[in-house]
Design a protein around this motif. Structure first.
Motif, PDB file in Angstrom:
ATOM      1  N   LEU A  47       0.789  -1.227   0.029  1.00  0.00           N
ATOM      2  CA  LEU A  47      -0.060   0.034   0.029  1.00  0.00           C
ATOM      3  C   LEU A  47       1.011   1.238  -0.004  1.00  0.00           C
ATOM      4  CD1 LEU A  47      -2.932   1.328   0.287  1.00  0.00           C
ATOM      5  CD2 LEU A  47      -2.519   1.229   2.885  1.00  0.00           C
ATOM      6  N   ASP A  75      -3.765  -2.034  -8.304  1.00  0.00           N
ATOM      7  CA  ASP A  75      -5.228  -1.588  -8.279  1.00  0.00           C
ATOM      8  C   ASP A  75      -4.978  -0.088  -7.985  1.00  0.00           C
ATOM      9  OD1 ASP A  75      -7.782  -0.957  -7.385  1.00  0.00           O
ATOM     10  OD2 ASP A  75      -8.136  -2.792  -6.541  1.00  0.00           O
ATOM     11  N   LYS A 116      -7.020   1.466  -4.989  1.00  0.00           N
ATOM     12  CA  LYS A 116      -6.573   1.211  -3.756  1.00  0.00           C
ATOM     13  C   LYS A 116      -5.066   1.592  -3.291  1.00  0.00           C
ATOM     14  CE  LYS A 116      -9.548  -2.913  -3.303  1.00  0.00           C
ATOM     15  NZ  LYS A 116      -9.859  -4.432  -3.177  1.00  0.00           N
ATOM     16  N   THR A 146      -2.579   0.315  -4.317  1.00  0.00           N
ATOM     17  CA  THR A 146      -1.844  -0.921  -3.925  1.00  0.00           C
ATOM     18  C   THR A 146      -1.377  -1.645  -5.217  1.00  0.00           C
ATOM     19  OG1 THR A 146      -3.308  -1.269  -2.303  1.00  0.00           O
ATOM     20  CG2 THR A 146      -2.259  -3.254  -2.954  1.00  0.00           C
TER      21      THR A 146
END
Length: 116
Positions: free
Chosen positions: A23, A74, A77, A79
Motif C-alpha cells: 500500500l 489496483d 486502492k 496498491t
C-alpha cells in the motif's frame, strides 16, 4: 509524506505460491511506475519487477523471476501486488516496493522465506 507498507510475506515450501501486497501513499499513485525489489543479508537490494503507471501496460522482470512472478496494481486502492509462483530457495528475501527509479524513502519490507 511518502509511505510504502508491504505485507503478506510468510514461510512457504519450495514450489509453492504467494501473493504479497504494498500500500503506497503520499503521491499520485496511478501516475508512477511501481516496482518490487528484494534484499538478502549482506547483499544489495535488487530489482524484481516493474509495472508502468498512467495508461501504460509496460512490464519487466528480473531474469531470475520471469515466467514465475507477475506484478499487478489496483490504482483505486493505491496498491501494487506481486504474485509469486513456483517459489525456490533463492527467492527467500525481504521484499520491498517503491517507484522506479526508487525514492529515498523505503518501507519495512515483508519477509518471504522458502523452506522445506
Amino acid at each position: 509524506q511518502v509511505q510504502f507498507m508491504e505485507s503478506g510475506g510468510k514461510a512457504v515450501q519450495p514450489g509453492g505460491s504467494l501473493r504479497i501486497s504494498c500500500l503506497a501513499s503520499g503521491f499520485p499513485f496511478r501516475k508512477y511506475a511501481m516496482a518490487w525489489y528484494r534484499q538478502t543479508p549482506g547483499k544489495a537490494r535488487e530489482f524484481v519487477a516493474v509495472l508502468g503507471g498512467a495508461s501504460t501496460v509496460y512490464q519487466d522482470y528480473a531474469d531470475s523471476v520471469k515466467g514465475r512472478f507477475t506484478i499487478s496494481r489496483d490504482n483505486a486502492k493505491n496498491t501494487v501486488y506481486l504474485q509469486m509462483n513456483n517459489l525456490n530457495f533463492e527467492d527467500t528475501a525481504l521484499y520491498f516496493c517503491n517507484q522506479l527509479p526508487p525514492l529515498e524513502s523505503w518501507g519495512q519490507g515483508t519477509q518471504v522465506t522458502v523452506s522445506s
